[in-house]
Design a protein around this motif. Sequence first.
Motif, PDB file in Angstrom:
ATOM      1  N   VAL A 113      14.833  -4.590  43.444  1.00 45.90           N
ATOM      2  CA  VAL A 113      13.911  -2.887  43.132  1.00 45.90           C
ATOM      3  C   VAL A 113      15.279  -2.711  41.468  1.00 45.90           C
ATOM      4  N   GLU A 114      15.857  -2.735  41.453  1.00 48.45           N
ATOM      5  CA  GLU A 114      16.778  -2.639  40.652  1.00 48.45           C
ATOM      6  C   GLU A 114      16.525  -2.649  39.359  1.00 48.45           C
ATOM      7  N   MET A 115      15.617  -4.531  39.234  1.00 42.67           N
ATOM      8  CA  MET A 115      15.513  -4.842  38.276  1.00 42.67           C
ATOM      9  C   MET A 115      14.194  -4.281  37.489  1.00 42.67           C
ATOM     10  N   ALA A 116      13.632  -3.492  38.819  1.00 44.66           N
ATOM     11  CA  ALA A 116      12.267  -3.040  38.437  1.00 44.66           C
ATOM     12  C   ALA A 116      12.454  -1.549  37.409  1.00 44.66           C
ATOM     13  N   LYS A 117      13.819  -1.047  38.410  1.00 45.67           N
ATOM     14  CA  LYS A 117      14.222   0.181  37.931  1.00 45.67           C
ATOM     15  C   LYS A 117      14.514  -0.134  35.987  1.00 45.67           C
ATOM     16  N   CYS A 118      15.330  -1.298  36.203  1.00 46.55           N
ATOM     17  CA  CYS A 118      15.931  -0.747  34.684  1.00 46.55           C
ATOM     18  C   CYS A 118      14.670  -2.057  33.319  1.00 46.55           C
ATOM     19  N   VAL A 166      12.394  -0.102  47.858  1.00 44.44           N
ATOM     20  CA  VAL A 166      11.156   0.407  46.798  1.00 44.44           C
ATOM     21  C   VAL A 166      12.054   2.147  46.845  1.00 44.44           C
ATOM     22  N   ILE A 167      11.599   2.798  48.908  1.00 42.09           N
ATOM     23  CA  ILE A 167      11.186   4.190  48.422  1.00 42.09           C
ATOM     24  C   ILE A 167      12.979   5.175  48.339  1.00 42.09           C
ATOM     25  N   SER A 168      13.825   4.203  48.332  1.00 44.07           N
ATOM     26  CA  SER A 168      15.506   4.620  48.899  1.00 44.07           C
ATOM     27  C   SER A 168      16.195   6.052  47.819  1.00 44.07           C
ATOM     28  N   LEU A 176      12.315   3.010  43.663  1.00 41.47           N
ATOM     29  CA  LEU A 176      11.307   3.419  42.989  1.00 41.47           C
ATOM     30  C   LEU A 176      10.218   4.428  42.882  1.00 41.47           C
ATOM     31  N   ARG A 177      11.013   5.558  43.978  1.00 39.42           N
ATOM     32  CA  ARG A 177       9.580   6.336  44.415  1.00 39.42           C
ATOM     33  C   ARG A 177       9.293   7.502  43.075  1.00 39.42           C
ATOM     34  N   THR A 178       8.029   7.449  43.638  1.00 38.19           N
ATOM     35  CA  THR A 178       7.463   8.422  42.573  1.00 38.19           C
ATOM     36  C   THR A 178       7.082  10.378  43.423  1.00 38.19           C
ATOM     37  N   GLU A 179       6.653  11.098  42.947  1.00 39.47           N
ATOM     38  CA  GLU A 179       6.514  12.455  43.314  1.00 39.47           C
ATOM     39  C   GLU A 179       4.902  11.969  45.009  1.00 39.47           C
ATOM     40  N   MET A 209       0.703   0.786  46.570  1.00 33.84           N
ATOM     41  CA  MET A 209       0.995   1.913  44.950  1.00 33.84           C
ATOM     42  C   MET A 209       1.557   2.524  45.339  1.00 33.84           C
ATOM     43  N   GLY A 210       1.668   3.782  44.578  1.00 36.58           N
ATOM     44  CA  GLY A 210       2.505   5.038  44.601  1.00 36.58           C
ATOM     45  C   GLY A 210       4.102   5.012  43.935  1.00 36.58           C
ATOM     46  N   ALA A 211       4.129   3.873  44.003  1.00 36.32           N
ATOM     47  CA  ALA A 211       5.386   3.350  43.152  1.00 36.32           C
ATOM     48  C   ALA A 211       5.631   3.458  41.792  1.00 36.32           C
TER      49      ALA A 211
END
Length: 324
Positions: free
Chosen positions: A103-108, A128-130, A135-138, A288-290
């Motif tokens: 998740v950290e790699m994706a965030k970066c 993912v939803i931490s 990597l949360r979205t609305e 989907m959604g992240a």
Amino acid sequence: MNDAIKRVLAPHALEVKDVKHYQLEKILQQAKDADPVPTAVVHPVDFNSLDGALEAAEASIILPFFVGPEAKIRQVAKENNLDLKDYPIINTEHSHEAAEKAVEMAKCGDVHALMKGKLGTSELLGAVISKTGGLRTERRLSHVFVMDVPSYHKSLFITDAAISIAPNLMEKRDILQNAIDCAHALGVELPKAAILSAVEKVKPNIQSTLDAAALCKMLDRGQITGALVDGPLAFDNAISREAAEDKGIKSPVPGDVDILMAPDLESANMFAKQLQYLANAKAAGIVMGARVPIILTSRAAKPLERLSSCAVAVMVARKMGRLE
């Protein structure tokens, strides 16, 4: 015993070996026409998850970054004669750390998709939803099956068969919009969506019909965008124009539907698996959604389904602007 009786009694009598799945093949080709997407393969410490990622890499669909205990990953590769080549391995102690690191790699921005290995879905999606490093979205996370049913003339998007157990109205709004966005990524400019129930009329004692009617009005008000939506529709009304006309339903959706949205996880999951095991369907699976697409396949998934899931992720990542 004659051949006809043998076919009836055979344990795999319904299995058809030579069925072609042109819809998934088309998606695969679309993905191969683009550059492979950097993908964190999370905790691939069994044959299926490691082999599936390597297959997708060999097909030039993903560029894998294996995230997990390096010794275990190399042991699985050795035991199964899998060639890891020079693909990077990011060493972690356990699956929980692997999920957090991916998740950290994706965030970066180091990777643009995640692929589930041998860890629980809840463990991966929990990272993912931490609220702190996820990597949360609305938007709520939801699962979409992109299904190739040989008897149907185009891909079917079925949702949500894996994450949302009993979604409320606003959660259904996100589930539907996620499926619409997935369809857009695969080139369906104006998908037709059916909100399924047991009946096609609004009934005050059937909550799914009330939700379906509300979702259609939300489309009118711009709370859902990018699709034609109709519901409630029973399954036959959604798939068959003739069945819809027999019941006096006038709509562009029946007979040409792209998205089938079930009332809850149980009905969606049973419906999708019935298509797979009784109608020779194959399915790609994606979350989907992240902020990045998440490749989520069953342990029983066949090679075409694993590759297609990666291909769908590539197309979604490109649509999200994660790739140039």
